[in-house]
Design a protein around this motif. Structure first.
Motif, short mmCIF file in Angstrom:
data_model
loop_
_atom_site.label_atom_id
_atom_site.label_comp_id
_atom_site.label_asym_id
_atom_site.label_seq_id
_atom_site.Cartn_x
_atom_site.Cartn_y
_atom_site.Cartn_z
N TYR A 110 0.81 -1.22 0.00
CA TYR A 110 0.00 0.00 0.00
C TYR A 110 0.85 1.27 0.00
CZ TYR A 110 0.87 0.13 5.08
OH TYR A 110 1.46 0.16 6.32
N LYS A 111 2.14 1.18 0.30
CA LYS A 111 3.02 2.35 0.27
C LYS A 111 3.57 2.52 -1.15
CE LYS A 111 4.29 2.43 5.15
NZ LYS A 111 5.40 2.50 6.12
N ALA A 112 2.69 2.89 -2.06
CA ALA A 112 3.03 2.94 -3.49
C ALA A 112 4.12 3.97 -3.78
CB ALA A 112 1.78 3.25 -4.31
N ASN A 113 4.01 5.14 -3.18
CA ASN A 113 4.99 6.20 -3.46
C ASN A 113 6.39 5.81 -3.01
OD1 ASN A 113 3.35 8.06 -4.75
ND2 ASN A 113 2.66 8.98 -2.84
N LEU A 114 6.49 5.15 -1.87
CA LEU A 114 7.79 4.72 -1.37
C LEU A 114 8.40 3.67 -2.30
CD1 LEU A 114 9.96 4.86 0.78
CD2 LEU A 114 8.68 3.15 2.11
N LYS A 147 7.84 3.36 -5.54
CA LYS A 147 8.27 4.07 -6.75
C LYS A 147 9.57 4.82 -6.50
CE LYS A 147 3.46 4.85 -8.18
NZ LYS A 147 2.42 5.88 -8.34
N GLN A 148 9.68 5.50 -5.36
CA GLN A 148 10.88 6.28 -5.05
C GLN A 148 12.11 5.40 -4.93
OE1 GLN A 148 9.65 8.38 -1.55
NE2 GLN A 148 8.20 9.68 -2.67
N TRP A 150 5.18 6.05 -13.49
CA TRP A 150 4.85 6.61 -12.18
C TRP A 150 3.35 6.61 -11.90
CZ3 TRP A 150 9.05 7.44 -9.24
CH2 TRP A 150 8.86 8.04 -7.99
N SER A 151 2.54 6.95 -12.89
CA SER A 151 1.10 7.06 -12.66
C SER A 151 0.28 6.08 -13.49
CB SER A 151 0.63 8.49 -12.97
OG SER A 151 0.92 8.83 -14.31
N LYS A 181 -1.09 0.50 -11.95
CA LYS A 181 -1.93 0.51 -10.76
C LYS A 181 -1.89 -0.82 -10.00
CE LYS A 181 -3.49 4.59 -12.01
NZ LYS A 181 -3.06 5.81 -11.29
N TYR A 193 8.02 -3.16 -10.60
CA TYR A 193 9.33 -2.51 -10.47
C TYR A 193 10.44 -3.52 -10.22
CZ TYR A 193 6.97 1.97 -10.52
OH TYR A 193 6.23 3.06 -10.92
N ARG A 201 6.40 15.91 -15.82
CA ARG A 201 7.12 14.64 -15.74
C ARG A 201 7.41 14.10 -17.14
NH1 ARG A 201 5.22 9.60 -15.99
NH2 ARG A 201 3.07 10.35 -15.78
#
Length: 482
Positions: free
Chosen positions: A22-26, A28-29, A99-100, A103, A110, A445
């Motif tokens: 659920y920590k999608a942004n982390l 990706k980063q 990035w977007s 889903k 990744y 982006r």
């Protein structure tokens, strides 16, 4: 340094596997930072590369299966240097591009790209034939998943299996040839095999086995059927990796192994390669003209460009081989950028059929600029990277075979035809508001993704010497053996 390059993406995979889904942004980063630092580190290979030496550099040697005289032997020369950098660069671009748009199954997505990053570095730097084969084939697994799981349409599973089976079955012949070489010589070390002289009959059969494997990967006509289908069904980032770097594995293999290990057979089969390449340039260029799917247009044009590369490789002169290397690198930038441009439209409107797009210059001016620029670069416009590579290839092929040069030149004319026609249909003319009502130009982006590719295309076109300098001695050393 090479082992660190290989290890960084693996460390990224371990970090991602520990992060909750659920920590999608982390996620990706971590993936982007890991791939970006791998790319930055690969630049140091170029900075510290000694252009005055034709020997392999950054040598690393690991005891792997010494009982079978097989070692994990790494090193790069002027031929493989830029493919390592191109691999790390495009993986970073792909992760940023996704990035977007992705889903589902984010971690696995990744992980697949970081795994491909590590495998590609090994493929372009390993100096043991068995280890090369293992990772040459291992890349099929993450790419199969990318197409089959994250593909865009209902035929994605068929395309994934077609891609996997075509390339796997073709490579089995190379595996048999490697086993034969091992039992004949007792080693799979590329540098030792490079000094072995096989009989003419053995060379011919070994060359054919290697050629079948590499020609499917390029792909050469008639082994190209899997490519358009794979491109159409793959997500945008999958198409970027497929066109930008995976196709280069085939031409790199021809240059690194077929020419070096089997010089007599390479010369013997040159007319055969010329015929296949000339047919491919003209046939795929004509096929491109009748496509209605944006991705298929770029996919078939990729086959034509790769045919140009094989012509350059088998000229057996400095101009032709250097030109073919420049085309490979240039195609990595330009085809990747064109697939990214098509991805911009697909992400917004979920269709790639040309009939739904027209007059985009009126509503998407910044996007239109990038699409027009990369379309012109794709046809070999002067001042772009394709022009430098195609010019050197034609000079080299003219010294080798004037008929092939003429046929390849007709492919360039047809390339100009389908590129200009594509731009005319998509960018100019009346706006088709019957199908799509709302248009939005590229985001910051997307601008940040396309700009480096544009700058690299201009840089290679205006000042190709900086790319050619590291190649000179390595190619000269290869030609001396032939």
């Amino acid at each position: 340094m090479l082992s660190l390059l290989i290890t960084l993406p693996i460390l990224g995979i371990l970090c991602i596997s520990l992060v909750p889904e659920y920590k999608a942004n982390l996620i990706k980063q971590i993936a982007f930072l890991c791939s970006f630092f791998t790319f930055i580190l690969s630049i140091f290979l170029w900075i510290f590369f000694d252009n005055s030496s034709s020997k392999f550099q950054f040598i690393e040697y690991f005891d792997w299966m010494s009982i079978f005289n097989i070692y994990f032997f790494l090193g790069i020369d002027g031929i493989s240097l830029f493919f390592v950098i191109l691999s790390t660069f495009l993986v970073s671009i792909c992760i940023l591009n996704s990035w977007s748009s992705v889903k589902k199954h984010l971690k696995k997505y990744y992980i697949c790209f970081l795994l491909m990053d590590s495998f590609l570095i090994i493929v372009f730097s390993v100096l043991d034939v068995v280890v090369f084969y293992i990772f040459f084939e291992s890349i099929l697994i993450p790419m199969f998943l990318v197409i089959g799981v994250w593909g865009s349409r209902t035929r994605k599973l068929k395309a994934a299996y077609q891609f996997f089976l075509y390339t796997l079955i073709g490579s089995l012949f190379m595996l048999l040839a490697i086993f034969y070489m091992f039992f004949e010589t007792g080693t799979t070390d590329f540098q030792i095999l490079n000094t072995v002289v096989f009989s003419e009959e053995k060379e011919l059969f070994l060359w054919l086995a290697f050629f079948l494997s590499f020609s499917v990967k390029v792909p050469m006509v008639p082994f190209h059927i899997w490519l358009p289908e794979a491109h159409v069904e793959a997500p945008t980032s999958g198409s970027v990796i497929l066109a930008g770097i995976l196709l280069k594995m085939g031409t790199y293999g021809l240059l690194r192994f077929s020419l070096s290990l089997f010089p007599y057979a390479s010369i013997y089969f040159t007319p055969f390669v010329y015929v296949l390449s000339a047919v491919a340039v003209i046939y795929t260029s004509l096929t491109t003209l009748r496509q209605i799917d944006l991705k298929k247009i770029i996919a078939y044009s990729s086959v034509a460009h790769m045919a140009f590369v094989t012509i350059g490789i088998f000229t057996f002169n400095l101009y032709g081989i250097e030109g073919s290397l420049l085309i490979m690198l240039s195609h990595g930038f330009i085809s990747s950028a064109l697939f990214l441009c098509i991805g911009v439209l697909y992400d917004r409107h979920h269709t790639r059929l040309i009939k739904y797009y027209s007059g985009l210059t009126q509503v998407m001016p910044l996007y239109s600029f990038f699409f027009l620029f990369f379309s012109m670069a794709n046809l070999g416009f002067p001042g772009t990277s394709s022009f430098s590579g195609e010019l050197l290839t034609l000079i080299g092929s003219y010294q080798s075979n004037t008929i092939v040069t003429f046929l390849a030149s007709t492919g360039m004319i047809l390339g100009a035809g389908y590129s200009l026609w594509l731009c005319n249909r998509v960018l100019f003319g009346p706006l088709t508001i019957n199908y799509i009502i709302q248009y939005t130009d590229i985001t910051r982006r997307e601008f940040a993704i396309l700009t480096p590719l544009l700058l690299c295309t201009i840089w290679m076109g205006v000042y190709p010497e900086i790319f050619l300098d590291p190649m000179h001695l390595s190619i000269s050393n290869l030609l001396q053996k032939i």
